[in-house]
Design a protein around this motif. Sequence first.
Motif, mmCIF file in Angstrom:
data_model
loop_
_atom_site.group_PDB
_atom_site.id
_atom_site.type_symbol
_atom_site.label_atom_id
_atom_site.label_comp_id
_atom_site.label_asym_id
_atom_site.label_seq_id
_atom_site.Cartn_x
_atom_site.Cartn_y
_atom_site.Cartn_z
ATOM 1 N N GLY A 1 -11.806 -3.180 -25.127
ATOM 2 C CA GLY A 1 -10.858 -3.710 -25.880
ATOM 3 C C GLY A 1 -10.210 -2.967 -26.691
ATOM 4 O O GLY A 1 -8.972 -2.740 -26.318
ATOM 5 N N SER A 2 -10.399 -2.518 -27.328
ATOM 6 C CA SER A 2 -10.518 -0.883 -27.784
ATOM 7 C C SER A 2 -9.256 -0.496 -26.970
ATOM 8 O O SER A 2 -8.378 -0.139 -28.038
ATOM 9 C CB SER A 2 -11.521 0.009 -28.988
ATOM 10 N N LEU A 3 -10.224 0.453 -26.412
ATOM 11 C CA LEU A 3 -8.666 1.034 -25.510
ATOM 12 C C LEU A 3 -7.617 0.684 -24.617
ATOM 13 O O LEU A 3 -6.929 1.277 -24.930
ATOM 14 C CB LEU A 3 -9.735 2.094 -24.349
ATOM 15 N N LEU A 4 -7.704 -0.606 -24.128
ATOM 16 C CA LEU A 4 -6.893 -1.588 -23.874
ATOM 17 C C LEU A 4 -5.753 -1.950 -25.149
ATOM 18 O O LEU A 4 -4.411 -1.570 -24.516
ATOM 19 C CB LEU A 4 -7.458 -3.174 -23.592
ATOM 20 N N CYS A 5 -6.144 -1.811 -26.495
ATOM 21 C CA CYS A 5 -5.534 -1.735 -27.263
ATOM 22 C C CYS A 5 -4.393 -0.850 -27.792
ATOM 23 O O CYS A 5 -3.336 -0.391 -28.065
ATOM 24 C CB CYS A 5 -6.421 -2.237 -29.020
ATOM 25 N N ALA A 6 -5.163 0.308 -27.665
ATOM 26 C CA ALA A 6 -4.226 2.283 -27.760
ATOM 27 C C ALA A 6 -3.813 2.466 -26.327
ATOM 28 O O ALA A 6 -2.768 2.355 -26.673
ATOM 29 C CB ALA A 6 -6.021 3.107 -27.354
ATOM 30 N N ILE A 7 -4.180 1.501 -24.936
ATOM 31 C CA ILE A 7 -3.102 1.917 -24.192
ATOM 32 C C ILE A 7 -1.635 0.716 -25.091
ATOM 33 O O ILE A 7 -0.489 1.099 -24.512
ATOM 34 C CB ILE A 7 -3.687 1.267 -23.278
ATOM 35 N N HIS A 8 -1.907 -0.273 -25.086
ATOM 36 C CA HIS A 8 -1.073 -1.221 -25.255
ATOM 37 C C HIS A 8 -0.532 -1.175 -26.354
ATOM 38 O O HIS A 8 1.389 -0.999 -26.505
ATOM 39 C CB HIS A 8 -1.914 -3.027 -26.310
ATOM 40 N N CYS A 9 -0.627 0.206 -27.817
ATOM 41 C CA CYS A 9 -0.044 0.570 -28.645
ATOM 42 C C CYS A 9 0.745 1.591 -28.310
ATOM 43 O O CYS A 9 2.132 2.136 -28.497
ATOM 44 C CB CYS A 9 -0.627 1.064 -29.755
ATOM 45 N N ALA A 10 0.458 2.149 -27.266
ATOM 46 C CA ALA A 10 1.435 3.700 -26.285
ATOM 47 C C ALA A 10 2.407 2.710 -25.612
ATOM 48 O O ALA A 10 3.241 3.713 -25.754
ATOM 49 C CB ALA A 10 0.170 4.696 -25.755
ATOM 50 N N LEU A 11 2.293 2.325 -24.809
ATOM 51 C CA LEU A 11 3.276 1.530 -24.007
ATOM 52 C C LEU A 11 3.832 0.366 -24.717
ATOM 53 O O LEU A 11 5.057 0.319 -23.768
ATOM 54 C CB LEU A 11 2.534 0.726 -22.772
ATOM 55 N N LEU A 12 3.759 -0.162 -26.028
ATOM 56 C CA LEU A 12 4.912 -0.390 -25.868
ATOM 57 C C LEU A 12 6.279 -0.456 -26.880
ATOM 58 O O LEU A 12 7.288 -1.358 -26.689
ATOM 59 C CB LEU A 12 4.045 -1.793 -28.038
ATOM 60 N N PRO A 13 6.332 0.964 -26.894
ATOM 61 C CA PRO A 13 7.576 1.588 -27.910
ATOM 62 C C PRO A 13 8.762 0.874 -26.259
ATOM 63 O O PRO A 13 9.638 0.696 -26.580
ATOM 64 C CB PRO A 13 7.465 2.840 -28.098
ATOM 65 N N LEU B 1 1.722 5.679 -32.504
ATOM 66 C CA LEU B 1 0.990 6.469 -32.581
ATOM 67 C C LEU B 1 -0.124 6.046 -33.433
ATOM 68 O O LEU B 1 -1.476 6.698 -32.994
ATOM 69 C CB LEU B 1 1.061 7.671 -33.115
ATOM 70 N N VAL B 2 0.049 6.028 -34.773
ATOM 71 C CA VAL B 2 -1.112 5.232 -35.698
ATOM 72 C C VAL B 2 -1.897 4.502 -35.012
ATOM 73 O O VAL B 2 -3.178 4.500 -35.537
ATOM 74 C CB VAL B 2 -0.819 5.324 -36.863
ATOM 75 N N MET B 3 -1.332 3.861 -34.464
ATOM 76 C CA MET B 3 -2.206 2.087 -34.117
ATOM 77 C C MET B 3 -2.896 2.730 -32.655
ATOM 78 O O MET B 3 -3.692 2.685 -32.096
ATOM 79 C CB MET B 3 -1.135 1.083 -33.260
ATOM 80 N N THR B 4 -2.136 3.610 -31.712
ATOM 81 C CA THR B 4 -3.171 4.091 -30.403
ATOM 82 C C THR B 4 -4.119 5.177 -31.273
ATOM 83 O O THR B 4 -5.631 5.197 -30.224
ATOM 84 C CB THR B 4 -1.727 5.064 -30.100
ATOM 85 N N THR B 5 -4.236 6.330 -32.263
ATOM 86 C CA THR B 5 -4.859 6.579 -33.002
ATOM 87 C C THR B 5 -6.282 5.585 -33.077
ATOM 88 O O THR B 5 -7.737 6.367 -33.444
ATOM 89 C CB THR B 5 -4.314 7.641 -33.483
ATOM 90 N N GLY B 6 -5.700 4.560 -34.097
ATOM 91 C CA GLY B 6 -6.735 3.910 -34.383
ATOM 92 C C GLY B 6 -7.622 3.377 -33.918
ATOM 93 O O GLY B 6 -8.717 3.097 -33.582
ATOM 94 N N GLY B 7 -7.240 2.897 -31.996
ATOM 95 C CA GLY B 7 -7.211 2.144 -31.045
ATOM 96 C C GLY B 7 -8.680 3.005 -31.074
ATOM 97 O O GLY B 7 -9.695 1.980 -30.132
ATOM 98 N N THR B 8 -7.942 3.751 -30.373
ATOM 99 C CA THR B 8 -8.713 4.802 -29.853
ATOM 100 C C THR B 8 -9.812 4.977 -30.284
ATOM 101 O O THR B 8 -11.427 5.368 -30.583
ATOM 102 C CB THR B 8 -7.894 6.119 -29.485
ATOM 103 N N LEU B 9 -10.198 5.083 -31.631
ATOM 104 C CA LEU B 9 -11.243 5.957 -33.109
ATOM 105 C C LEU B 9 -12.409 4.516 -32.541
ATOM 106 O O LEU B 9 -13.137 4.809 -33.291
ATOM 107 C CB LEU B 9 -10.921 5.838 -34.098
ATOM 108 N N VAL B 10 -11.093 3.686 -32.644
ATOM 109 C CA VAL B 10 -12.555 2.142 -32.488
ATOM 110 C C VAL B 10 -12.910 1.714 -31.368
ATOM 111 O O VAL B 10 -14.381 1.670 -31.277
ATOM 112 C CB VAL B 10 -11.713 0.564 -32.657
ATOM 113 N N GLY B 11 -12.659 2.462 -30.260
ATOM 114 C CA GLY B 11 -12.965 2.849 -28.345
ATOM 115 C C GLY B 11 -14.391 3.836 -28.486
ATOM 116 O O GLY B 11 -15.788 3.704 -28.052
ATOM 117 N N LEU B 12 -14.404 4.883 -29.102
ATOM 118 C CA LEU B 12 -15.412 5.573 -29.439
ATOM 119 C C LEU B 12 -16.526 5.573 -30.318
ATOM 120 O O LEU B 12 -17.315 5.607 -30.125
ATOM 121 C CB LEU B 12 -14.378 7.415 -29.825
ATOM 122 N N ALA B 13 -15.761 4.763 -31.290
ATOM 123 C CA ALA B 13 -17.019 3.782 -32.024
ATOM 124 C C ALA B 13 -18.060 2.896 -31.382
ATOM 125 O O ALA B 13 -19.389 3.271 -31.180
ATOM 126 C CB ALA B 13 -15.988 3.413 -33.503
#
Length: 138
Positions: A16-28, A104-116
């Motif tokens: 879910g976190s990695l999907l969030c990161a992808i969502h945030c990266a592609l949203l713009p 960028l901030v949302m993607t980084t945050g989502g990636t960190l949560v996924g890595l956690a």
Amino acid sequence: MSPQRLQWLDRLGAAGSLLCAIHCALLPLAIALLPSLGVAVLAGDGFEQGFVAFASLFALLVLGWSYRRHRALRALALLAPGLALLWWAVLYPPLHASTWPHALVMTTGGTLVGLAHWANLRLNHAQADCRACARGAC
């Protein structure tokens, strides 16, 4: 909670976190297309805040429960800055209003949560291996 259930929850959280990161990266890129596709709700503030709230609660519950078993701070050390970045991007108006820095901030945050979640999964697996060795099952 059983180790198998914790592993399943960590896998779900990481995905879910990695999907969030992808969502945030592609949203713009998708902002222009979403209204024409009829799914503009995915770009709305309410959806984003709700998703961050759910991800925060889910991660804190799963990693908090797991911490009681393995007592290692590595997963929580990734989770804390990840959640801080997600909430900062959602609640700080100047950042929320700018497209690329927000993404960028949302993607980084989502990636960190996924890595956690991934780190927590590894810690739980190591803990289960240690218990199996203590029983002589190795």
